[in-house]
Design a protein around this motif. Structure first.
Motif, PDB file in Angstrom:
ATOM      1  N   TYR A  22      52.674  26.436 171.950  1.00 51.49           N
ATOM      2  CA  TYR A  22      51.855  27.295 171.098  1.00 51.49           C
ATOM      3  C   TYR A  22      52.109  26.901 169.646  1.00 51.49           C
ATOM      4  O   TYR A  22      52.940  27.482 168.952  1.00 51.49           O
ATOM      5  N   ASN A  23      51.396  25.890 169.193  1.00 49.76           N
ATOM      6  CA  ASN A  23      51.592  25.395 167.832  1.00 49.76           C
ATOM      7  C   ASN A  23      50.389  24.542 167.447  1.00 49.76           C
ATOM      8  O   ASN A  23      50.117  23.531 168.103  1.00 49.76           O
ATOM      9  N   PRO A  24      49.667  24.919 166.402  1.00 51.43           N
ATOM     10  CA  PRO A  24      48.452  24.176 166.032  1.00 51.43           C
ATOM     11  C   PRO A  24      48.708  22.716 165.693  1.00 51.43           C
ATOM     12  O   PRO A  24      47.882  21.859 166.015  1.00 51.43           O
ATOM     13  N   ALA A  25      49.836  22.406 165.059  1.00 55.69           N
ATOM     14  CA  ALA A  25      50.092  21.025 164.648  1.00 55.69           C
ATOM     15  C   ALA A  25      50.216  20.104 165.859  1.00 55.69           C
ATOM     16  O   ALA A  25      49.606  19.022 165.911  1.00 55.69           O
ATOM     17  N   TYR A  26      51.011  20.527 166.863  1.00 59.01           N
ATOM     18  CA  TYR A  26      51.195  19.681 168.041  1.00 59.01           C
ATOM     19  C   TYR A  26      49.963  19.692 168.931  1.00 59.01           C
ATOM     20  O   TYR A  26      49.605  18.663 169.530  1.00 59.01           O
ATOM     21  N   ALA A  27      49.297  20.837 169.035  1.00 57.93           N
ATOM     22  CA  ALA A  27      48.071  20.902 169.834  1.00 57.93           C
ATOM     23  C   ALA A  27      46.989  20.022 169.207  1.00 57.93           C
ATOM     24  O   ALA A  27      46.248  19.328 169.925  1.00 57.93           O
ATOM     25  N   LYS A  28      46.912  20.041 167.888  1.00 54.39           N
ATOM     26  CA  LYS A  28      45.933  19.195 167.211  1.00 54.39           C
ATOM     27  C   LYS A  28      46.233  17.723 167.460  1.00 54.39           C
ATOM     28  O   LYS A  28      45.330  16.907 167.670  1.00 54.39           O
ATOM     29  N   LYS A  29      47.522  17.368 167.460  1.00 52.15           N
ATOM     30  CA  LYS A  29      47.888  15.976 167.709  1.00 52.15           C
ATOM     31  C   LYS A  29      47.480  15.555 169.117  1.00 52.15           C
ATOM     32  O   LYS A  29      46.975  14.447 169.329  1.00 52.15           O
ATOM     33  N   LEU A  30      47.687  16.441 170.096  1.00 51.24           N
ATOM     34  CA  LEU A  30      47.284  16.126 171.469  1.00 51.24           C
ATOM     35  C   LEU A  30      45.762  16.029 171.592  1.00 51.24           C
ATOM     36  O   LEU A  30      45.249  15.214 172.366  1.00 51.24           O
ATOM     37  N   ARG A  31      45.044  16.845 170.819  1.00 52.32           N
ATOM     38  CA  ARG A  31      43.584  16.736 170.830  1.00 52.32           C
ATOM     39  C   ARG A  31      43.142  15.407 170.222  1.00 52.32           C
ATOM     40  O   ARG A  31      42.218  14.760 170.727  1.00 52.32           O
ATOM     41  N   GLU A  32      43.825  14.987 169.168  1.00 51.58           N
ATOM     42  CA  GLU A  32      43.503  13.693 168.548  1.00 51.58           C
ATOM     43  C   GLU A  32      43.800  12.538 169.499  1.00 51.58           C
ATOM     44  O   GLU A  32      43.074  11.542 169.522  1.00 51.58           O
ATOM     45  N   ILE A  33      44.865  12.672 170.284  1.00 49.74           N
ATOM     46  CA  ILE A  33      45.176  11.647 171.288  1.00 49.74           C
ATOM     47  C   ILE A  33      44.050  11.566 172.313  1.00 49.74           C
ATOM     48  O   ILE A  33      43.619  10.476 172.707  1.00 49.74           O
ATOM     49  N   PHE A  34      43.563  12.727 172.743  1.00 51.35           N
ATOM     50  CA  PHE A  34      42.433  12.763 173.680  1.00 51.35           C
ATOM     51  C   PHE A  34      41.224  12.075 173.069  1.00 51.35           C
ATOM     52  O   PHE A  34      40.561  11.260 173.726  1.00 51.35           O
ATOM     53  N   GLU A  35      40.919  12.405 171.831  1.00 47.78           N
ATOM     54  CA  GLU A  35      39.750  11.827 171.169  1.00 47.78           C
ATOM     55  C   GLU A  35      39.895  10.324 170.993  1.00 47.78           C
ATOM     56  O   GLU A  35      38.907   9.576 171.080  1.00 47.78           O
ATOM     57  N   ASP A  36      41.118   9.853 170.761  1.00 48.95           N
ATOM     58  CA  ASP A  36      41.344   8.415 170.671  1.00 48.95           C
ATOM     59  C   ASP A  36      41.138   7.757 172.035  1.00 48.95           C
ATOM     60  O   ASP A  36      40.601   6.639 172.131  1.00 48.95           O
ATOM     61  N   ASP A  37      41.555   8.442 173.109  1.00 42.31           N
ATOM     62  CA  ASP A  37      41.342   7.914 174.458  1.00 42.31           C
ATOM     63  C   ASP A  37      39.857   7.804 174.792  1.00 42.31           C
ATOM     64  O   ASP A  37      39.457   6.951 175.606  1.00 42.31           O
ATOM     65  N   LEU A  38      39.031   8.656 174.175  1.00 43.94           N
ATOM     66  CA  LEU A  38      37.593   8.588 174.411  1.00 43.94           C
ATOM     67  C   LEU A  38      37.013   7.235 173.991  1.00 43.94           C
ATOM     68  O   LEU A  38      36.004   6.781 174.545  1.00 43.94           O
ATOM     69  N   LYS A  39      37.668   6.581 173.020  1.00 43.81           N
ATOM     70  CA  LYS A  39      37.200   5.274 172.560  1.00 43.81           C
ATOM     71  C   LYS A  39      37.357   4.212 173.650  1.00 43.81           C
ATOM     72  O   LYS A  39      36.725   3.155 173.582  1.00 43.81           O
ATOM     73  N   HIS A  40      38.206   4.518 174.634  1.00 44.02           N
ATOM     74  CA  HIS A  40      38.458   3.570 175.721  1.00 44.02           C
ATOM     75  C   HIS A  40      37.936   4.129 177.051  1.00 44.02           C
ATOM     76  O   HIS A  40      38.447   3.788 178.115  1.00 44.02           O
ATOM     77  N   SER A  41      36.917   4.976 176.961  1.00 37.78           N
ATOM     78  CA  SER A  41      36.419   5.664 178.151  1.00 37.78           C
ATOM     79  C   SER A  41      34.908   5.518 178.282  1.00 37.78           C
ATOM     80  O   SER A  41      34.213   5.202 177.315  1.00 37.78           O
ATOM     81  N   THR A  42      34.426   5.781 179.482  1.00 34.72           N
ATOM     82  CA  THR A  42      32.990   5.752 179.770  1.00 34.72           C
ATOM     83  C   THR A  42      32.559   7.128 180.261  1.00 34.72           C
ATOM     84  O   THR A  42      33.195   7.702 181.148  1.00 34.72           O
ATOM     85  N   GLU A  43      31.495   7.653 179.687  1.00 39.16           N
ATOM     86  CA  GLU A  43      31.021   8.970 180.095  1.00 39.16           C
ATOM     87  C   GLU A  43      30.392   8.906 181.483  1.00 39.16           C
ATOM     88  O   GLU A  43      29.668   7.977 181.831  1.00 39.16           O
TER      89      GLU A  43
END
Length: 477
Positions: free
Chosen positions: A429-450
């Motif tokens: 429960y922490n916006p800083a770490y949750a935001k970092k994990l969301r950014e990691i997800f968004e970076d993974d989207l660059k290597h993904s296919t919808e």
């Protein structure tokens, strides 16, 4: 009618009655097993005894459940007070997460600590480099709990570090699951044992290669060092986790926690060790020292398994999804949700919430891979977006809600993780770490296919034929 056929029919009827009236399973699971009985008489019931029955489960885990309750009460007193998460914002969205915390405190005795710092690892090289360095710095004890430690290059390196600390007089205990352990030669552990290290096996087989309790596995991945530093997440210990096997690049998520949440993971380890080993460990203050944690992350350690009456990690996922107001990001190698999770995700997406799910582009289990796509197909019309990760194999088990709260741990999105395996997740429960994990997800989207309805239509015919069959049996996976 032939007497043998009549006997088989009568036996199947008896088996079906036992499933419906005595096992008290959910309708989906009961129907799936009844289907197995119809299509595979007799053999189906043997499969049920191995994979699905609950006749002895209550008795099997009663002692463990009682021990859990007693010891957690003692440790709660030992910690002097239950850390409580205080609302740091007047934002109504953040205050909603207090309901999740309360639910898990009441139902799972999942204590919250709020002085933690967290390091996030997304590849095996970084994770194991940090883990081995932390082990090398241990002064009092190293407690290790993994689903498996392979007798390969990485596993050997891990055990070498542990053996070195054992020789120095540090208390080193290793708990591994009994199913994959059966293929590890005894010689692999001999130097560690000779150095004074201690090892226990969770649900070992009666013989090396025979294990009749293979349906309930300890899938947790926990390391606690000196009661101040802890690791948990998705990585096991083997060469594939550093990208050296046929699946190639391995994308996973693990966290290192410094602070009082290490006490909660230590508690989990000791409970599991005392259940699996005859060498019981007393809950001494040395295992729960003052951490001096100065971080700002509130962490709640949630565990589930067949020794729990309810599926606590699944309930946590449901509750978190229902609190979302902006986004729900999910990464999992196995996406086999039940109807409650499907409804929750559909409702969120249809309410305008950005729901994204990421699964592997390549299978490590063909059956589950087929089911993944079957369930994804059911969600697309509701506005859920799904992706296959193309840069290797994604094994991460993460959930990020609104960039405010996140879950990282060992639990997949399937029946096995929710009901059959022993799992542990860290809710952050922490916006800083949750935001970092969301950014990691968004970076993974660059290597993904919808995944789209159009792309699903273009799949090979055999995949389309196989998926409905795989889905039919998904409740008994």
């Amino acid at each position: 009618m032939d007497p043998i056929i009549l006997a088989i029919v009568l036996l199947n009827i008896c088996f079906g009655i036992s499933i419906v009236f005595f096992e008290r399973k959910t309708p989906e699971i009961a129907l799936a097993w009844l289907t197995v009985l119809v299509f595979i008489p007799l053999l189906g019931f043997l499969l049920y005894l191995a994979f699905g029955q609950n006749f002895y489960r209550a008795r099997l885990f009663r002692i463990k459940a009682e021990d859990d309750k007693k010891v957690q009460e003692l440790v709660t007193e030992q910690l002097s007070e239950v850390a409580r998460l205080e609302t740091r914002s007047t934002d109504e969205r953040e205050s909603k997460f207090l309901r999740v915390i309360r639910m898990l405190l009441v139902s799972n005795r999942a204590i919250v600590s709020n002085n933690n710092t967290i390091e996030i690892y997304t590849n095996g090289q970084d994770k194991f480099r940090a883990l081995f360095a932390a082990i090398d710095q241990a002064k009092d004890f190293v407690h290790v709990e993994y689903y498996y430690i392979s007798p390969d290059g990485l596993g050997t390196e891990m055990v070498t570090h542990l053996t070195k600390k054992a020789k120095e007089g540090v208390e080193v205990r290793v708990l591994v699951d009994g199913l994959p352990f059966s293929v590890v030669p005894p010689s692999f552990w001999k130097p560690f044992i000779d150095a004074g290290g201690k090892k226990a096996v969770f649900f070992p087989g009666f013989f090396r290669f025979i294990n009749f309790r293979f349906n309930n596995r300890n899938h947790r991945k926990i390391v606690v060092i000196d009661g101040k530093t802890a690791f948990c997440g998705g990585f096991n210990v083997g060469d594939e986790y550093v990208g050296k096997k046929e699946l190639g690049c391995w994308r996973d998520t693990h966290v290192r926690i410094n602070g009082d949440a290490a006490h909660l993971l230590e508690l989990r380890f000791l409970l599991d060790w005392n259940y699996a080993s005859k060498d019981r460990v007393e809950m001494l203050p040395r295992y729960f020292p003052k951490t001096g944690g100065t971080g700002s992350a509130a962490v709640q350690i949630v565990s589930s398994g067949p020794d729990h009456q309810h599926n606590q990690i699944k309930l946590a996922y449901l509750h978190l999804i229902n609190t979302a107001t902006e986004s729900v990001y999910i990464q999992t190698p196995y996406f086999v949700p039940d109807s409650s999770l499907i409804d929750s995700l559909r409702l969120a997406a249809q309410s305008g919430i950005d729901v994204k799910i990421m699964i592997p582009c390549k299978p490590d289990h063909m059956f589950v891979y087929a089911v993944n796509h079957a369930f994804i197909a059911d969600l697309l019309d509701a506005g859920v977006k799904a992706y296959t990760y193309d840069d290797g194999f994604i094994h991460a088990k993460t959930l990020v809600i609104d960039g405010l709260v996140a879950s990282v741990g060992s639990a997949n999105w399937d029946v096995r993780s929710f009901k059959l395996n022993f799992e542990t997740n860290a809710l952050i429960y922490n916006p800083a770490y949750a935001k970092k994990l969301r950014e990691i997800f968004e970076d993974d989207l660059k290597h993904s296919t919808e995944i789209t309805p159009e792309s699903l239509k273009k799949r090979p015919l055999m995949e389309k034929v196989w998926e409905p069959v795989a889905r039919l049996f998904s409740p008994v996976l």
